[in-house]
Design a protein around this motif. Sequence first.
Motif, mmCIF file in Angstrom:
data_model
loop_
_atom_site.group_PDB
_atom_site.id
_atom_site.type_symbol
_atom_site.label_atom_id
_atom_site.label_comp_id
_atom_site.label_asym_id
_atom_site.label_seq_id
_atom_site.Cartn_x
_atom_site.Cartn_y
_atom_site.Cartn_z
ATOM 1 N N ALA A 33 -7.825 -0.998 6.382
ATOM 2 C CA ALA A 33 -5.818 0.151 7.426
ATOM 3 C C ALA A 33 -6.501 0.785 7.446
ATOM 4 O O ALA A 33 -6.284 1.834 6.798
ATOM 5 C CB ALA A 33 -5.031 -0.544 6.489
ATOM 6 N N ILE A 43 1.222 -1.120 0.116
ATOM 7 C CA ILE A 43 0.051 0.029 -0.136
ATOM 8 C C ILE A 43 0.602 1.145 0.071
ATOM 9 O O ILE A 43 0.687 2.518 -1.016
ATOM 10 C CB ILE A 43 -1.243 -0.065 1.375
ATOM 11 C CG1 ILE A 43 -2.036 1.044 0.826
ATOM 12 C CG2 ILE A 43 -0.174 0.153 1.983
ATOM 13 C CD1 ILE A 43 -3.290 1.095 1.774
ATOM 14 N N ARG A 66 -11.215 -1.765 11.517
ATOM 15 C CA ARG A 66 -10.156 -3.196 11.784
ATOM 16 C C ARG A 66 -10.869 -4.249 11.238
ATOM 17 O O ARG A 66 -10.927 -5.462 11.582
ATOM 18 C CB ARG A 66 -9.525 -2.938 12.738
ATOM 19 C CG ARG A 66 -8.503 -1.801 13.075
ATOM 20 C CD ARG A 66 -6.752 -1.680 12.131
ATOM 21 N NE ARG A 66 -6.725 0.037 12.699
ATOM 22 C CZ ARG A 66 -6.994 0.915 12.079
ATOM 23 N NH1 ARG A 66 -7.551 1.085 11.398
ATOM 24 N NH2 ARG A 66 -6.403 1.609 12.357
ATOM 25 N N ALA A 92 -5.188 -4.291 3.192
ATOM 26 C CA ALA A 92 -5.234 -3.939 4.514
ATOM 27 C C ALA A 92 -6.845 -3.175 3.908
ATOM 28 O O ALA A 92 -7.438 -2.932 4.140
ATOM 29 C CB ALA A 92 -4.386 -2.330 2.893
ATOM 30 N N ALA A 124 -1.843 6.603 3.944
ATOM 31 C CA ALA A 124 -1.085 4.885 3.520
ATOM 32 C C ALA A 124 0.272 5.004 3.196
ATOM 33 O O ALA A 124 1.321 3.939 3.258
ATOM 34 C CB ALA A 124 -1.441 4.406 2.786
ATOM 35 N N GLU A 150 -8.384 6.118 5.766
ATOM 36 C CA GLU A 150 -8.731 4.367 6.306
ATOM 37 C C GLU A 150 -9.015 4.644 4.854
ATOM 38 O O GLU A 150 -9.362 4.765 3.592
ATOM 39 C CB GLU A 150 -9.485 4.232 7.156
ATOM 40 C CG GLU A 150 -11.073 4.883 7.221
ATOM 41 C CD GLU A 150 -11.469 4.412 8.272
ATOM 42 O OE1 GLU A 150 -11.390 3.996 9.012
ATOM 43 O OE2 GLU A 150 -13.387 4.977 8.382
ATOM 44 N N VAL A 151 -8.980 3.183 4.903
ATOM 45 C CA VAL A 151 -8.681 2.354 3.714
ATOM 46 C C VAL A 151 -10.936 2.258 3.069
ATOM 47 O O VAL A 151 -11.286 3.388 1.604
ATOM 48 C CB VAL A 151 -8.765 1.249 3.237
ATOM 49 C CG1 VAL A 151 -9.407 0.177 1.891
ATOM 50 C CG2 VAL A 151 -7.353 0.813 3.025
ATOM 51 N N ILE A 185 1.756 2.703 6.257
ATOM 52 C CA ILE A 185 1.978 1.472 6.354
ATOM 53 C C ILE A 185 2.801 0.048 6.040
ATOM 54 O O ILE A 185 2.234 0.458 4.541
ATOM 55 C CB ILE A 185 0.516 1.632 6.280
ATOM 56 C CG1 ILE A 185 -0.422 2.126 6.876
ATOM 57 C CG2 ILE A 185 -0.723 0.332 6.408
ATOM 58 C CD1 ILE A 185 -1.986 2.825 6.409
#
Length: 316
Positions: free
Chosen positions: A150, A117, A186, A145, A135, A156-157, A138
């Motif tokens: 993630a 990512i 998560r 992800a 990202a 976040e995604v 990460i």
Amino acid sequence: MNSRGKDVLNLHKDNILKELEVIVPKDIIKIDEPLKRYTYTETGGKADYYLSPTTNEQVQAIVHFAYSNDIPVTYLGNGSNIIIREGGIRGIVLSLLSLNYIEISDDAIISGSGAAIIDVSRAARDHSLTGLEFACGIPGSIGGAVFMNAGAYGGEVKDCIDYALCVNNKGELQTFTNKDLELDYRNSIVQKEHLVVLEAAFTLEPGDKQDIQEKMDDLTERRTSKQPLEYPSCGSVFQRPPGHFAGKLIQDSDLQGHRIGGVEVSLKHAGFMVNVDKGTATDYENLIHYVQKVVKEKFDVELHPEVRIIGEYPQD
């Protein structure tokens, strides 16, 4: 897995290998492969069969074969947020790292699940697309992800993913939109239904390349100054408990520097556990349980692992 399941696998091991060699090329199959080669913690036992397919069709064939024959199958990205026990993993471990393509068209990026990512965020920057800056630090694959939604530094995604192409346990292709993915803290439908991600598409916004780079530089500096990147680790160990921060609770419990075996709570960031001296997965797991116990006793807060812990316990 129960003892009967292990016996069945051992009994048919030669037959399983023969069948696999029919449906996929021999060069993607490894027998009794040490998984510590593929985890950021540098721990983990062996996989009965470690397969690294290079096409979506190969993934589909492997998954269909595994489920049709009651063979356990475990999906593995780049091993950054996972602890694999010393007893290893029975059945098939399916590595997706070879599916690492990145394609860009206008304001969209389509990436194979094995792409890092970080690399996807850099590709977005290179094409002056904003939305994936979070990202840039990460250390996971796209598949991982999506699996855990993630996020970092307020992003976040869920914020930017358009869809994910997945394979279900019948080996069938399924496309999930952002809403279909049920992305939460998560968590995702990928976890809930044991799907394997093949690719994901992200819709981003046009931006200024220099501004994007400056934001990524800032986030990278914040990450390197606060996180113990000099040691092997599994990343952030615990989920954020409601109303608290896991790292602060651990720090206030005077647990930084506490060591079990070769693994200790990081002195740099209490939310991390680092492998400082040939630590094992058992050391990690024991330290996690100890930290949970102390924080519960001191603050009456339960810490739940963010890191995945999988595999068999070592035999005595």
